[in-house]
Design a protein around this motif. Structure first.
Motif, PDB file in Angstrom:
ATOM      1  N   ASP A  77       0.871  -1.181   0.000  1.00 32.86           N
ATOM      2  CA  ASP A  77       0.000   0.000   0.000  1.00 32.86           C
ATOM      3  C   ASP A  77       0.908   1.231   0.000  1.00 32.86           C
ATOM      4  OD1 ASP A  77      -1.556   2.266   0.863  1.00 32.86           O
ATOM      5  OD2 ASP A  77      -3.044   0.902   1.697  1.00 32.86           O
ATOM      6  N   GLN A  91      -6.441   2.984   6.538  1.00 40.87           N
ATOM      7  CA  GLN A  91      -6.827   2.085   7.623  1.00 40.87           C
ATOM      8  C   GLN A  91      -5.616   1.436   8.267  1.00 40.87           C
ATOM      9  OE1 GLN A  91      -8.660  -1.964   6.950  1.00 40.87           O
ATOM     10  NE2 GLN A  91     -10.483  -0.903   7.691  1.00 40.87           N
ATOM     11  N   ASN A 131      -8.044  -0.954   1.039  1.00 43.94           N
ATOM     12  CA  ASN A 131      -7.197  -0.910   2.219  1.00 43.94           C
ATOM     13  C   ASN A 131      -5.943  -1.733   1.969  1.00 43.94           C
ATOM     14  OD1 ASN A 131      -8.851   0.710   4.022  1.00 43.94           O
ATOM     15  ND2 ASN A 131     -10.309  -0.994   3.909  1.00 43.94           N
TER      16      ASN A 131
END
Length: 535
Positions: free
Chosen positions: A48, A125, A179
């Motif tokens: 991410d 998140q 996420n």
């Protein structure tokens, strides 16, 4: 930041498929196969692009995602997804995007994707903050048209281009409600970069395939394999055996041998990575983790809140010995965090003098004539020589009466516990990727304020409101010369108050197998795009 004319910025030369294949005919079978295998020292905890602000994470996800403004090998700003940027008022920056860029799935890249990215960065998140500091001043992202976006802020922010060079842009259509698990699985790994995502395996590595439609031109490598090899000796052995083509963070004690070995070449450059020490400032009483009197009993107060103790610990360290002996000459001793000659480096701030006698006197003045006991916590697989450096520091401190033990942790455990303020004193590292002093001032020693985006990696919770005010004033000053003067003053103030103890700046080194060449980068990133078949 002056207007950037895209015609004046030369893009880095790229080999196309045919050129790489022709070059490969004269090289090894690995080059012929157009597969590049890289040995990385530091595992990443996710792909991410906004979750964790580390060089390793940023470099790995940077094969898929790109930034509006890029940086060259010497850490200078160059156009990226944006072809130009210019102030459009005291509190507005306007960015013009390159036309014709598409995402890996063929959809067009637009200003709306940029606005979506800016909105997502502070709200990932499970993230402890990630890159929220880079977008902290943006109050509104205005999509003017598909190729134009304006960033509005409450006050002037001359450093916004520098800050946005750290934020990788994601698409709205793939990133909505995504996420970290969606990126790790590949579902949301749709970028504009030179490589497409194949897989990521925690603790093992990752793989990418070439994006033949890349807007800068196709890369020479059809496939890139990344292997996480935390052990220094294992990385060296892997490149010598031909199991990998490039390794990063070459151990200093291996460099002389590798320089003589005809199987490999060494690529080196002075870096921007500071190795430093930081105390716990979050506790007023004597409940600092790992800190006791000499009988193992709790102290009456936190000794590190006393500047005399911090000064004693600082001057008890021989930084030149650390750089020359412990790091085998692969580091430069320092009392600040930017290399000499950098914008906002303060020439008046030198390397703290090694003076153990004065250190003992300062401890006595502070009420610790017999010293005390403490634990120094360090990662053991994150920075070159991290655990070895901590052991050497512990010996220096023990000699002045502060009996120090070392707790050595894997990076994943170190990060988790650090965020929870579990360390009495720790060794850390920070790369000033924006190329100026405020990046560390806001992050490592800026007062922790998640809403503001300050102090995320400030695990010790050091807080100096006067220093924060100096930093805030500097980063709101549009005049480059005046801002540099203000930042140099802040560097001096930081050096005097010792919210952290700078030790040394790392030199960056890569070992490259014969048949390959690597463009060494000051920002420490290990990239497939920096690797080429040797001529």
């Amino acid at each position: 930041m002056p207007h950037v004319d895209p015609r004046s910025a030369r893009p880095r030369h790229r080999f196309g498929f045919c050129a790489a294949l022709l070059a490969g005919l004269a090289l090894t079978s690995t080059a012929l196969a157009q597969t590049l295998t890289i040995g990385l020292a530091n595992p990443v905890n996710t792909v991410d692009p906004h979750f964790t602000n580390t060089t390793a994470n940023f470099a790995l996800s940077g094969h898929v995602f790109e930034t509006l403004i890029a940086r060259d090998a010497r850490n200078r700003l160059v156009p990226g997804l944006a072809e130009s940027w210019v102030p459009a008022g005291e509190t507005v920056w306007e960015f013009r995007l390159r036309p014709g860029i598409t995402w890996h799935d063929g959809r067009p890249f637009t200003a709306d994707d940029v606005a979506f990215t800016i909105a997502r960065v502070p709200h990932v998140q499970g993230s402890a903050g990630g890159y929220s500091g880079a977008v902290r001043t943006i109050t509104r992202a205005e999509v003017v048209d598909a190729a134009t976006i304006r960033f509005h802020s409450a006050q002037p922010n001359p450093l916004l281009p520098n800050e946005l060079s750290t934020v990788q842009i994601i698409s709205r259509h793939a990133g909505t409600d995504a996420n970290p698990p969606d990126y790790n699985s590949g579902r949301a790994m749709i970028g504009t970069g030179p490589y497409r995502f194949i897989h990521y395996r925690p603790g093992e590595g990752a793989a990418f395939q070439r994006n033949d439609a890349y807007w800068r031109g196709a890369e020479p490598w059809a496939r890139v394999n990344y292997r996480f090899i935390a052990n220094d000796g294992a990385r060296t052995a892997a490149v010598l055996a031909g199991d990998v083509d490039v390794i990063e963070q070459v151990p200093g004690n291996d460099l002389p041998r590798l320089r003589r070995d005809p199987r490999v070449s060494i690529a080196e450059i002075s870096g921007i990575r500071l190795i430093y020490l930081q105390a716990d400032f979050s506790r007023q009483g004597g409940d600092v983790p790992g800190v006791t009197d000499n009988n193992g009993q709790r102290l009456a107060r936190n000794p590190f809140l006393d500047l005399r103790v911090r000064r004693a610990l600082s001057i008890a360290i021989d930084r030149h010995a650390l750089a020359e002996r412990i790091m085998s000459g692969t580091a430069v001793p320092t009392g600040q965090w930017l290399p000499e000659g950098s914008y906002s480096h303060n020439p008046a701030v030198g390397v703290p003098a090694f003076d153990p006698g004065q250190a003992r006197r300062l401890l006595a003045e502070a009420g610790f004539p017999q010293g005390f006991r403490m634990m120094l916590t360090t990662p053991n697989d994150r920075y070159p020589g991290d655990a070895t450096t901590a052991q050497a520091v512990a010996q220096f401190w023990t000699r002045i009466g502060v009996r120090t033990e070392v707790e050595s942790l894997p990076w994943s455990s170190y990060q988790t516990r650090g965020r929870q303020q579990e360390f009495g004193f720790r060794l850390g590292g920070w790369g000033s990727s924006t190329g100026e002093a405020s990046y560390l001032l806001r992050n490592v020693i800026g007062t922790y304020d998640r809403a503001r985006g300050w102090g995320t990696p400030n695990y010790g919770r050091y807080s100096n409101p006067a220093l924060d005010a100096m930093t805030s004033r500097a980063i709101a000053t549009m005049d480059d010369e005046v801002r540099e003067t203000l930042l140099r003053e802040a560097v001096q103030a930081a050096a005097e108050d010792l919210g952290m103890l700078p030790l040394f700046l790392l030199k960056n080194a890569w070992a490259v197998r014969r048949g390959f060449r690597y463009e060494a980068r000051a920002d420490e990133q290990t990239l497939a795009a920096s690797t080429r078949p040797a001529p």
